[in-house]
Design an enzyme around this catalytic site. Structure first.
Site, PDB file in Angstrom:
ATOM      1  CB  THR A  49     182.398 -61.049  29.150  1.00  0.00           C
ATOM      2  OG1 THR A  49     183.699 -61.353  29.682  1.00  0.00           O
ATOM      3  CG2 THR A  49     182.429 -59.683  28.472  1.00  0.00           C
ATOM      4  CB  CYS A  50     181.402 -65.967  30.396  1.00  0.00           C
ATOM      5  SG  CYS A  50     182.346 -66.079  28.857  1.00  0.00           S
ATOM      6  CG  ASN A  51     186.325 -65.861  29.708  1.00  0.00           C
ATOM      7  OD1 ASN A  51     186.149 -66.814  30.466  1.00  0.00           O
ATOM      8  ND2 ASN A  51     186.427 -66.012  28.406  1.00  0.00           N
ATOM      9  NE  ARG A  52     188.171 -59.441  29.577  1.00  0.00           N
ATOM     10  CZ  ARG A  52     189.477 -59.489  29.851  1.00  0.00           C
ATOM     11  NH1 ARG A  52     189.998 -58.669  30.738  1.00  0.00           N
ATOM     12  NH2 ARG A  52     190.265 -60.355  29.225  1.00  0.00           N
ATOM     13  N   PRO A 113     187.806 -62.018  18.233  1.00  0.00           N
ATOM     14  CG  PRO A 113     186.584 -62.412  16.267  1.00  0.00           C
ATOM     15  CD  PRO A 113     187.522 -63.073  17.251  1.00  0.00           C
ATOM     16  CD  GLN A 114     184.099 -64.276  18.981  1.00  0.00           C
ATOM     17  OE1 GLN A 114     185.249 -64.215  19.422  1.00  0.00           O
ATOM     18  NE2 GLN A 114     183.782 -65.020  17.936  1.00  0.00           N
ATOM     19  CD  GLN A 118     182.015 -60.522  24.953  1.00  0.00           C
ATOM     20  OE1 GLN A 118     183.223 -60.448  25.176  1.00  0.00           O
ATOM     21  NE2 GLN A 118     181.341 -61.640  25.149  1.00  0.00           N
ATOM     22  CD  GLU A 190     178.733 -75.119  22.714  1.00  0.00           C
ATOM     23  OE1 GLU A 190     179.454 -74.124  22.885  1.00  0.00           O
ATOM     24  OE2 GLU A 190     178.407 -75.897  23.641  1.00  0.00           O
TER      25      GLU A 190
END
Length: 419
Positions: A49-52, A113-114, A118, A190
Protein backbone atom coordinates in the site's frame (compact mmCIF):
# COMPACT_ATOMS: atom_id res chain seq x y z
CA UNK A 1 7.26 -24.93 8.38
CA UNK A 2 7.86 -21.46 9.83
CA UNK A 3 5.97 -18.17 9.50
CA UNK A 4 7.90 -15.06 8.50
CA UNK A 5 6.87 -11.42 7.97
CA UNK A 6 9.29 -8.83 6.62
CA UNK A 7 8.52 -5.27 5.57
CA UNK A 8 8.81 -1.52 5.82
CA UNK A 9 6.12 1.02 6.67
CA UNK A 10 5.46 4.69 7.47
CA UNK A 11 6.98 4.18 10.93
CA UNK A 12 10.34 2.92 9.63
CA UNK A 13 10.91 4.27 6.11
CA UNK A 14 10.70 7.50 4.12
CA UNK A 15 8.29 7.93 1.22
CA UNK A 16 11.24 7.63 -1.18
CA UNK A 17 12.20 4.19 0.11
CA UNK A 18 8.58 3.03 0.32
CA UNK A 19 8.15 3.94 -3.36
CA UNK A 20 11.23 1.89 -4.29
CA UNK A 21 10.02 -1.19 -2.39
CA UNK A 22 6.38 -1.02 -3.54
CA UNK A 23 4.90 -3.84 -5.64
CA UNK A 24 2.74 -2.20 -8.29
CA UNK A 25 0.22 -4.22 -10.33
CA UNK A 26 2.86 -4.64 -13.03
CA UNK A 27 5.31 -6.27 -10.59
CA UNK A 28 3.11 -8.24 -8.20
CA UNK A 29 2.38 -11.35 -10.27
CA UNK A 30 6.05 -11.79 -11.19
CA UNK A 31 7.10 -11.34 -7.56
CA UNK A 32 4.65 -13.98 -6.32
CA UNK A 33 5.76 -16.40 -9.03
CA UNK A 34 9.40 -15.91 -8.06
CA UNK A 35 8.63 -16.55 -4.40
CA UNK A 36 6.61 -19.66 -5.31
CA UNK A 37 9.66 -21.04 -7.11
CA UNK A 38 12.08 -20.07 -4.32
CA UNK A 39 13.66 -23.11 -2.68
CA UNK A 40 13.14 -21.70 0.84
CA UNK A 41 9.50 -20.59 0.43
CA UNK A 42 6.39 -22.77 0.71
CA UNK A 43 3.84 -19.97 0.30
CA UNK A 44 3.65 -16.17 0.22
CA UNK A 45 1.34 -13.14 0.35
CA UNK A 46 2.54 -9.63 -0.56
CA UNK A 47 0.80 -6.58 0.93
CA UNK A 48 1.72 -3.32 -0.80
CA UNK A 49 0.00 0.00 0.00
CA UNK A 50 1.09 3.64 0.03
CA UNK A 51 2.10 3.27 3.69
CA UNK A 52 3.63 -0.21 3.79
CA UNK A 53 5.13 -3.11 1.86
CA UNK A 54 5.11 -6.46 3.65
CA UNK A 55 5.91 -10.02 2.58
CA UNK A 56 4.29 -12.83 4.56
CA UNK A 57 5.79 -16.27 3.98
CA UNK A 58 5.61 -19.85 5.12
CA UNK A 59 9.28 -20.80 4.87
CA UNK A 60 11.72 -23.58 5.56
CA UNK A 61 14.03 -23.26 8.56
CA UNK A 62 16.71 -20.57 8.27
CA UNK A 63 15.09 -18.78 5.31
CA UNK A 64 14.98 -15.32 6.90
CA UNK A 65 18.12 -13.96 5.22
CA UNK A 66 17.21 -15.59 1.89
CA UNK A 67 13.86 -13.79 1.69
CA UNK A 68 15.50 -10.48 2.62
CA UNK A 69 18.10 -11.05 -0.11
CA UNK A 70 15.31 -11.80 -2.58
CA UNK A 71 13.49 -8.54 -1.70
CA UNK A 72 16.71 -6.58 -2.16
CA UNK A 73 17.48 -8.21 -5.52
CA UNK A 74 13.92 -7.95 -6.85
CA UNK A 75 13.81 -4.17 -6.34
CA UNK A 76 17.53 -3.72 -7.06
CA UNK A 77 18.09 -1.98 -3.73
CA UNK A 78 21.28 -2.52 -1.78
CA UNK A 79 20.97 -4.28 1.57
CA UNK A 80 22.78 -1.37 3.22
CA UNK A 81 19.89 0.92 2.16
CA UNK A 82 17.09 -1.55 2.87
CA UNK A 83 18.04 -3.22 6.16
CA UNK A 84 17.97 -0.17 8.49
CA UNK A 85 14.26 0.35 7.68
CA UNK A 86 13.31 -3.32 7.57
CA UNK A 87 11.47 -5.16 10.34
CA UNK A 88 11.32 -8.93 10.63
CA UNK A 89 8.82 -11.00 12.61
CA UNK A 90 8.81 -14.77 12.98
CA UNK A 91 6.26 -17.31 14.19
CA UNK A 92 3.86 -15.85 16.78
CA UNK A 93 5.30 -12.34 16.32
CA UNK A 94 4.50 -12.60 12.58
CA UNK A 95 0.96 -13.79 13.34
CA UNK A 96 0.43 -10.95 15.82
CA UNK A 97 1.79 -8.36 13.38
CA UNK A 98 -0.56 -9.44 10.58
CA UNK A 99 -3.53 -9.35 12.94
CA UNK A 100 -2.54 -5.88 14.25
CA UNK A 101 -2.18 -4.57 10.70
CA UNK A 102 -5.54 -5.99 9.62
CA UNK A 103 -7.30 -4.48 12.65
CA UNK A 104 -5.88 -1.01 11.92
CA UNK A 105 -3.71 -1.03 15.05
CA UNK A 106 -0.55 -0.33 13.05
CA UNK A 107 -2.07 2.24 10.68
CA UNK A 108 -1.15 5.90 10.29
CA UNK A 109 -4.75 6.63 11.33
CA UNK A 110 -5.43 4.33 14.28
CA UNK A 111 -8.33 1.99 13.63
CA UNK A 112 -8.91 2.94 9.98
CA UNK A 113 -10.96 0.22 8.23
CA UNK A 114 -9.50 0.47 4.71
CA UNK A 115 -6.44 -1.63 5.56
CA UNK A 116 -8.54 -4.78 6.06
CA UNK A 117 -9.82 -4.51 2.50
CA UNK A 118 -6.23 -4.09 1.29
CA UNK A 119 -5.11 -7.20 3.22
CA UNK A 120 -8.01 -9.17 1.73
CA UNK A 121 -7.02 -7.99 -1.75
CA UNK A 122 -3.39 -9.02 -1.15
CA UNK A 123 -4.55 -12.48 -0.07
CA UNK A 124 -6.84 -12.74 -3.12
CA UNK A 125 -4.02 -11.69 -5.49
CA UNK A 126 -1.73 -14.33 -4.00
CA UNK A 127 -4.39 -17.01 -4.33
CA UNK A 128 -4.80 -16.10 -8.00
CA UNK A 129 -1.11 -16.87 -8.47
CA UNK A 130 -1.50 -20.10 -6.43
CA UNK A 131 1.06 -18.75 -3.96
CA UNK A 132 -0.97 -19.38 -0.78
CA UNK A 133 -0.18 -22.69 0.94
CA UNK A 134 -2.29 -24.39 3.64
CA UNK A 135 -0.62 -22.60 6.57
CA UNK A 136 -1.08 -19.12 5.08
CA UNK A 137 -4.64 -20.01 4.06
CA UNK A 138 -5.49 -20.81 7.68
CA UNK A 139 -3.59 -17.75 8.98
CA UNK A 140 -5.34 -15.23 6.74
CA UNK A 141 -8.80 -16.72 7.26
CA UNK A 142 -8.21 -16.57 11.02
CA UNK A 143 -6.93 -12.99 10.72
CA UNK A 144 -10.10 -11.89 8.92
CA UNK A 145 -12.27 -13.39 11.68
CA UNK A 146 -10.12 -11.66 14.33
CA UNK A 147 -10.53 -8.30 12.57
CA UNK A 148 -14.29 -8.85 12.52
CA UNK A 149 -14.22 -9.71 16.23
CA UNK A 150 -12.29 -6.51 17.02
CA UNK A 151 -14.81 -4.39 15.08
CA UNK A 152 -17.69 -6.15 16.85
CA UNK A 153 -16.34 -6.10 20.42
CA UNK A 154 -14.65 -2.68 20.37
CA UNK A 155 -15.52 0.76 19.01
CA UNK A 156 -12.07 1.37 17.52
CA UNK A 157 -13.51 2.46 14.17
CA UNK A 158 -16.57 4.23 15.48
CA UNK A 159 -15.21 7.74 16.05
CA UNK A 160 -14.47 10.25 13.28
CA UNK A 161 -10.77 11.02 12.84
CA UNK A 162 -10.79 12.82 9.47
CA UNK A 163 -12.13 16.31 8.84
CA UNK A 164 -14.50 15.07 6.14
CA UNK A 165 -15.89 12.26 8.29
CA UNK A 166 -16.11 14.50 11.35
CA UNK A 167 -18.20 17.00 9.37
CA UNK A 168 -20.65 14.25 8.40
CA UNK A 169 -20.76 12.87 11.93
CA UNK A 170 -21.60 16.33 13.24
CA UNK A 171 -24.43 16.65 10.71
CA UNK A 172 -25.81 13.24 11.74
CA UNK A 173 -25.80 14.28 15.40
CA UNK A 174 -27.68 17.52 14.79
CA UNK A 175 -30.21 16.29 12.21
CA UNK A 176 -32.33 13.27 12.96
CA UNK A 177 -32.11 11.94 9.42
CA UNK A 178 -29.80 12.92 6.57
CA UNK A 179 -32.24 11.30 4.15
CA UNK A 180 -34.62 14.24 4.64
CA UNK A 181 -31.91 16.92 4.64
CA UNK A 182 -30.68 19.07 1.78
CA UNK A 183 -26.93 19.67 1.78
CA UNK A 184 -25.12 22.51 0.02
CA UNK A 185 -21.49 21.63 -0.70
CA UNK A 186 -19.32 24.65 -1.48
CA UNK A 187 -16.21 23.61 -3.40
CA UNK A 188 -15.47 20.43 -5.35
CA UNK A 189 -12.00 19.42 -4.19
CA UNK A 190 -10.81 16.21 -2.55
CA UNK A 191 -12.19 17.07 0.92
CA UNK A 192 -15.65 17.92 -0.40
CA UNK A 193 -15.63 14.74 -2.49
CA UNK A 194 -14.93 12.71 0.67
CA UNK A 195 -17.71 14.58 2.47
CA UNK A 196 -20.09 13.76 -0.39
CA UNK A 197 -19.17 10.07 -0.22
CA UNK A 198 -19.80 9.94 3.53
CA UNK A 199 -23.10 11.80 3.17
CA UNK A 200 -24.24 9.50 0.37
CA UNK A 201 -23.28 6.42 2.42
CA UNK A 202 -25.48 7.77 5.23
CA UNK A 203 -28.55 8.13 3.07
CA UNK A 204 -28.30 11.75 1.92
CA UNK A 205 -29.73 12.07 -1.59
CA UNK A 206 -30.36 15.84 -1.88
CA UNK A 207 -27.07 17.60 -2.61
CA UNK A 208 -26.24 20.88 -4.30
CA UNK A 209 -22.64 21.48 -5.42
CA UNK A 210 -21.46 25.08 -5.77
CA UNK A 211 -18.05 25.61 -7.34
CA UNK A 212 -16.01 28.23 -9.18
CA UNK A 213 -15.47 25.94 -12.19
CA UNK A 214 -18.54 24.12 -13.46
CA UNK A 215 -16.59 21.24 -15.04
CA UNK A 216 -15.15 20.04 -11.74
CA UNK A 217 -18.53 20.40 -10.03
CA UNK A 218 -20.21 18.33 -12.77
CA UNK A 219 -17.69 15.52 -12.32
CA UNK A 220 -18.53 15.37 -8.62
CA UNK A 221 -22.28 15.85 -9.11
CA UNK A 222 -22.54 12.94 -11.56
CA UNK A 223 -21.38 10.52 -8.85
CA UNK A 224 -24.17 11.51 -6.47
CA UNK A 225 -26.92 12.84 -8.74
CA UNK A 226 -26.41 16.34 -7.30
CA UNK A 227 -27.48 19.76 -8.63
CA UNK A 228 -24.71 22.08 -9.82
CA UNK A 229 -24.64 25.86 -9.29
CA UNK A 230 -22.00 28.59 -9.48
CA UNK A 231 -20.65 30.41 -6.42
CA UNK A 232 -22.58 33.49 -7.52
CA UNK A 233 -25.85 31.51 -7.35
CA UNK A 234 -25.42 30.53 -3.69
CA UNK A 235 -27.71 33.36 -2.36
CA UNK A 236 -30.55 32.01 -4.54
CA UNK A 237 -30.22 28.46 -3.19
CA UNK A 238 -28.98 28.91 0.39
CA UNK A 239 -32.48 28.83 1.90
CA UNK A 240 -32.97 25.27 0.59
CA UNK A 241 -29.98 24.03 2.58
CA UNK A 242 -30.37 22.42 5.99
CA UNK A 243 -26.63 21.78 6.03
CA UNK A 244 -23.83 23.81 4.40
CA UNK A 245 -20.34 22.33 4.21
CA UNK A 246 -17.69 24.53 2.63
CA UNK A 247 -14.07 23.95 1.61
CA UNK A 248 -12.61 26.21 -1.07
CA UNK A 249 -9.32 28.00 -1.60
CA UNK A 250 -10.97 31.42 -1.68
CA UNK A 251 -8.92 34.14 0.08
CA UNK A 252 -12.15 35.90 1.16
CA UNK A 253 -15.39 34.63 2.76
CA UNK A 254 -17.98 33.37 0.28
CA UNK A 255 -20.93 33.24 2.67
CA UNK A 256 -21.58 36.37 4.74
CA UNK A 257 -23.78 37.14 7.73
CA UNK A 258 -26.33 39.05 5.64
CA UNK A 259 -26.67 36.22 3.13
CA UNK A 260 -27.37 33.69 5.89
CA UNK A 261 -29.74 36.07 7.70
CA UNK A 262 -31.82 36.42 4.53
CA UNK A 263 -31.85 32.66 3.99
CA UNK A 264 -32.99 32.01 7.58
CA UNK A 265 -35.93 34.40 7.11
CA UNK A 266 -36.92 32.52 3.95
CA UNK A 267 -36.65 29.27 5.92
CA UNK A 268 -38.91 30.74 8.65
CA UNK A 269 -36.00 30.28 11.04
CA UNK A 270 -35.67 26.54 10.63
CA UNK A 271 -32.12 25.75 11.88
CA UNK A 272 -29.18 25.68 9.53
CA UNK A 273 -25.86 23.92 10.20
CA UNK A 274 -22.79 25.50 8.58
CA UNK A 275 -19.50 23.59 8.69
CA UNK A 276 -16.58 25.68 7.44
CA UNK A 277 -13.52 23.48 6.89
CA UNK A 278 -11.66 26.01 4.75
CA UNK A 279 -8.52 27.93 5.74
CA UNK A 280 -8.90 30.91 5.30
CA UNK A 281 -12.58 30.81 6.25
CA UNK A 282 -15.34 30.54 3.67
CA UNK A 283 -18.04 31.65 6.14
CA UNK A 284 -17.90 34.94 8.06
CA UNK A 285 -17.38 34.35 11.78
CA UNK A 286 -20.33 36.66 12.60
CA UNK A 287 -22.70 34.05 11.12
CA UNK A 288 -22.28 32.20 14.41
CA UNK A 289 -24.02 35.10 16.20
CA UNK A 290 -27.29 34.49 14.36
CA UNK A 291 -30.12 32.62 16.04
CA UNK A 292 -30.86 29.31 14.29
CA UNK A 293 -27.44 29.30 12.55
CA UNK A 294 -24.97 26.79 13.99
CA UNK A 295 -21.46 27.48 12.71
CA UNK A 296 -18.54 25.09 13.19
CA UNK A 297 -15.01 25.75 11.94
CA UNK A 298 -12.10 23.45 11.21
CA UNK A 299 -10.80 24.17 14.72
CA UNK A 300 -14.06 22.94 16.24
CA UNK A 301 -13.83 19.77 14.16
CA UNK A 302 -10.20 19.27 15.17
CA UNK A 303 -11.17 19.27 18.83
CA UNK A 304 -13.77 16.58 18.02
CA UNK A 305 -11.14 14.61 16.11
CA UNK A 306 -8.59 14.90 18.94
CA UNK A 307 -11.18 13.65 21.41
CA UNK A 308 -12.08 10.77 19.11
CA UNK A 309 -8.42 9.80 18.64
CA UNK A 310 -8.07 9.54 22.41
CA UNK A 311 -11.20 7.39 22.51
CA UNK A 312 -9.75 5.14 19.80
CA UNK A 313 -6.59 4.74 21.88
CA UNK A 314 -8.74 3.51 24.77
CA UNK A 315 -10.54 1.06 22.46
CA UNK A 316 -7.16 -0.05 21.07
CA UNK A 317 -6.19 -1.45 24.48
CA UNK A 318 -9.01 -3.98 24.27
CA UNK A 319 -8.24 -4.65 20.60
CA UNK A 320 -4.59 -5.37 21.45
CA UNK A 321 -5.72 -7.85 24.12
CA UNK A 322 -7.90 -9.66 21.56
CA UNK A 323 -4.99 -9.82 19.10
CA UNK A 324 -2.62 -11.15 21.79
CA UNK A 325 -5.12 -13.85 22.77
CA UNK A 326 -5.92 -14.88 19.19
CA UNK A 327 -2.30 -14.89 17.97
CA UNK A 328 -1.25 -17.11 20.90
CA UNK A 329 -4.14 -19.49 20.23
CA UNK A 330 -3.28 -19.73 16.53
CA UNK A 331 0.37 -20.38 17.33
CA UNK A 332 -0.63 -23.19 19.71
CA UNK A 333 -2.80 -24.71 16.99
CA UNK A 334 0.07 -24.44 14.50
CA UNK A 335 2.46 -26.16 16.90
CA UNK A 336 -0.04 -28.95 17.44
CA UNK A 337 -0.06 -29.52 13.68
CA UNK A 338 3.72 -29.71 13.70
CA UNK A 339 3.48 -32.31 16.49
CA UNK A 340 0.99 -34.33 14.43
CA UNK A 341 3.42 -34.34 11.48
CA UNK A 342 6.29 -35.46 13.73
CA UNK A 343 4.19 -38.23 15.28
CA UNK A 344 3.14 -39.43 11.83
CA UNK A 345 6.75 -39.51 10.63
CA UNK A 346 7.94 -41.29 13.78
CA UNK A 347 5.19 -43.93 13.52
CA UNK A 348 5.95 -44.44 9.82
CA UNK A 349 9.66 -44.94 10.60
CA UNK A 350 8.84 -47.50 13.32
CA UNK A 351 6.49 -49.38 10.99
CA UNK A 352 9.14 -49.51 8.26
CA UNK A 353 11.63 -50.99 10.75
CA UNK A 354 9.06 -53.53 11.94
CA UNK A 355 8.08 -54.57 8.40
CA UNK A 356 11.72 -54.96 7.38
CA UNK A 357 12.66 -57.14 10.37
CA UNK A 358 9.43 -59.14 10.15
CA UNK A 359 10.10 -59.96 6.49
CA UNK A 360 13.57 -61.23 7.38
CA UNK A 361 12.18 -63.30 10.28
CA UNK A 362 9.53 -64.89 8.06
CA UNK A 363 12.17 -65.82 5.48
CA UNK A 364 14.23 -67.46 8.24
CA UNK A 365 11.21 -69.45 9.40
CA UNK A 366 10.45 -70.56 5.81
CA UNK A 367 14.04 -71.78 5.44
CA UNK A 368 13.61 -74.04 8.49
CA UNK A 369 15.36 -72.00 11.21
CA UNK A 370 14.49 -72.65 14.85
CA UNK A 371 11.36 -70.55 15.60
CA UNK A 372 12.49 -69.63 19.13
CA UNK A 373 15.86 -68.46 17.82
CA UNK A 374 14.17 -66.43 15.06
CA UNK A 375 11.80 -64.76 17.53
CA UNK A 376 14.62 -63.89 19.95
CA UNK A 377 16.68 -62.43 17.11
CA UNK A 378 13.65 -60.46 15.88
CA UNK A 379 12.96 -58.98 19.32
CA UNK A 380 16.65 -58.06 19.86
CA UNK A 381 16.98 -56.41 16.47
CA UNK A 382 13.68 -54.57 16.86
CA UNK A 383 14.72 -53.27 20.29
CA UNK A 384 18.14 -52.11 19.03
CA UNK A 385 16.66 -50.39 15.98
CA UNK A 386 13.94 -48.58 17.95
CA UNK A 387 16.21 -47.34 20.74
CA UNK A 388 19.11 -46.32 18.47
CA UNK A 389 17.94 -42.72 17.80
CA UNK A 390 16.86 -41.95 21.42
CA UNK A 391 20.10 -43.47 22.74
CA UNK A 392 22.18 -41.32 20.40
CA UNK A 393 20.20 -38.21 21.44
CA UNK A 394 20.88 -38.97 25.13
CA UNK A 395 24.60 -39.41 24.43
CA UNK A 396 24.85 -36.13 22.49
CA UNK A 397 22.98 -34.16 25.17
CA UNK A 398 25.34 -35.53 27.83
CA UNK A 399 28.50 -34.96 25.73
CA UNK A 400 27.50 -31.38 24.86
CA UNK A 401 26.68 -30.49 28.46
CA UNK A 402 22.98 -29.79 27.92
CA UNK A 403 21.23 -31.00 31.10
CA UNK A 404 17.91 -29.36 30.17
CA UNK A 405 17.83 -31.20 26.85
CA UNK A 406 18.82 -34.42 28.63
CA UNK A 407 15.90 -33.97 31.06
CA UNK A 408 13.42 -33.40 28.21
CA UNK A 409 14.56 -36.56 26.41
CA UNK A 410 14.34 -38.60 29.65
CA UNK A 411 10.82 -37.29 30.24
CA UNK A 412 9.83 -38.04 26.63
CA UNK A 413 11.03 -41.64 27.03
CA UNK A 414 9.30 -42.00 30.40
CA UNK A 415 12.55 -42.98 32.14
CA UNK A 416 11.79 -41.03 35.33
CA UNK A 417 8.52 -42.93 35.70
CA UNK A 418 10.41 -46.25 35.86
CA UNK A 419 12.24 -45.31 39.06
Amino acid sequence: MSLLAIGINHHTASVDLREKVAFGPDKLANALQQLSQHEAVNGSVILSTCNRTEVYCDVKSGARSKVIDWLSQFHQIGLEELKPSLYVYEEQAAIRHLMRVSCGLDSLVLGEPQILGQVKQAYSDSREQQAVDASLEKLFQKTFSVAKRVRTETDIGGNAVSVAYAACTLAKHIFESLEKSTVLLVGAGETIELVAKHLHANGCSKMIVANRTRERALTLAEQFDAQVISLQEIPNHLAKADIVISSTASPLPIIGKGMVETALKQRRHQPMLLVDIAVPRDVEAQVGDLNDAYLYTVDDLQSIIDSNIEQRKVEAIQAEAIVAEESAAFMSWLRSLQAVDSIREYRQSANEIREDLLSKALLSLESGSDPEKVLRELSNRLTNKLIHAPTRALQLAAEQGEPAKLTVIRQSLGLDELK
